[in-house]
Scaffold this motif. Sequence first.
Motif, PDB file in Angstrom:
ATOM      1  N   GLN A  12       5.518   5.962   3.152  1.00  0.00           N
ATOM      2  CA  GLN A  12       4.269   6.543   3.028  1.00  0.00           C
ATOM      3  C   GLN A  12       4.495   8.087   3.600  1.00  0.00           C
ATOM      4  O   GLN A  12       5.038   8.258   4.870  1.00  0.00           O
ATOM      5  N   LEU A  13       4.432   9.025   2.492  1.00  0.00           N
ATOM      6  CA  LEU A  13       4.791  10.384   3.076  1.00  0.00           C
ATOM      7  C   LEU A  13       3.151  11.038   3.565  1.00  0.00           C
ATOM      8  O   LEU A  13       3.159  11.659   4.356  1.00  0.00           O
ATOM      9  N   ASP A  14       2.177  10.536   2.809  1.00  0.00           N
ATOM     10  CA  ASP A  14       0.844  10.731   3.417  1.00  0.00           C
ATOM     11  C   ASP A  14      -0.158   9.734   2.937  1.00  0.00           C
ATOM     12  O   ASP A  14       0.305   8.903   2.277  1.00  0.00           O
ATOM     13  N   GLU A  15      -1.438   9.964   3.045  1.00  0.00           N
ATOM     14  CA  GLU A  15      -2.535   9.097   2.553  1.00  0.00           C
ATOM     15  C   GLU A  15      -2.398   8.564   0.999  1.00  0.00           C
ATOM     16  O   GLU A  15      -2.705   7.889   0.491  1.00  0.00           O
ATOM     17  N   THR A  16      -1.869   9.570   0.155  1.00  0.00           N
ATOM     18  CA  THR A  16      -1.859   9.677  -1.253  1.00  0.00           C
ATOM     19  C   THR A  16      -0.545   9.212  -1.617  1.00  0.00           C
ATOM     20  O   THR A  16      -0.540   8.012  -2.410  1.00  0.00           O
ATOM     21  N   PHE A  17       0.602   9.752  -1.132  1.00  0.00           N
ATOM     22  CA  PHE A  17       1.915   9.327  -1.675  1.00  0.00           C
ATOM     23  C   PHE A  17       2.648   8.204  -0.823  1.00  0.00           C
ATOM     24  O   PHE A  17       3.171   8.331   0.235  1.00  0.00           O
ATOM     25  N   ARG A  18       2.357   6.970  -1.419  1.00  0.00           N
ATOM     26  CA  ARG A  18       2.500   5.693  -0.782  1.00  0.00           C
ATOM     27  C   ARG A  18       3.523   4.905  -1.806  1.00  0.00           C
ATOM     28  O   ARG A  18       3.159   4.821  -3.085  1.00  0.00           O
ATOM     29  N   VAL A  19       4.193   4.176  -1.274  1.00  0.00           N
ATOM     30  CA  VAL A  19       4.903   3.039  -2.191  1.00  0.00           C
ATOM     31  C   VAL A  19       4.847   1.522  -1.437  1.00  0.00           C
ATOM     32  O   VAL A  19       4.792   1.541  -0.126  1.00  0.00           O
ATOM     33  N   GLY A  20       4.633   0.575  -2.209  1.00  0.00           N
ATOM     34  CA  GLY A  20       4.564  -0.722  -1.504  1.00  0.00           C
ATOM     35  C   GLY A  20       5.236  -1.642  -2.241  1.00  0.00           C
ATOM     36  O   GLY A  20       5.526  -1.404  -3.563  1.00  0.00           O
ATOM     37  N   LYS A  21       5.236  -2.992  -1.642  1.00  0.00           N
ATOM     38  CA  LYS A  21       5.895  -3.948  -2.346  1.00  0.00           C
ATOM     39  C   LYS A  21       4.926  -4.737  -2.744  1.00  0.00           C
ATOM     40  O   LYS A  21       4.039  -5.364  -2.035  1.00  0.00           O
TER      41      LYS A  21
END
Length: 86
Positions: free
Chosen positions: A15-24
């Motif tokens: 998570q870079l911030d609330e918008t730029f996230r990656v998930g499994k």
Amino acid sequence: MCLSIPGKLIEITSQLDETFRVGKVSFDGILKEVSLTLVPEANVGDYVLVHVGAAISIIDEEEAKKTFDILMQLNELHELEDNDTD
């Protein structure tokens, strides 16, 4: 044919911030890293539709399971098998 495949978000992995996230995301036990940029409101436990490595919307669990079952019956989940799992 390009399809959106439903899966369950099981973990936020970056998570870079609330918008730029990656998930499994789990697709019936097959785990993939997915961009969550288009669904900043997605939380762990939500079901998301994934298209070319990005979650594009949140859907309810019942609809996700119905869609996944149909795709499995139509043998349209081969792209999940072609890539390495995480």
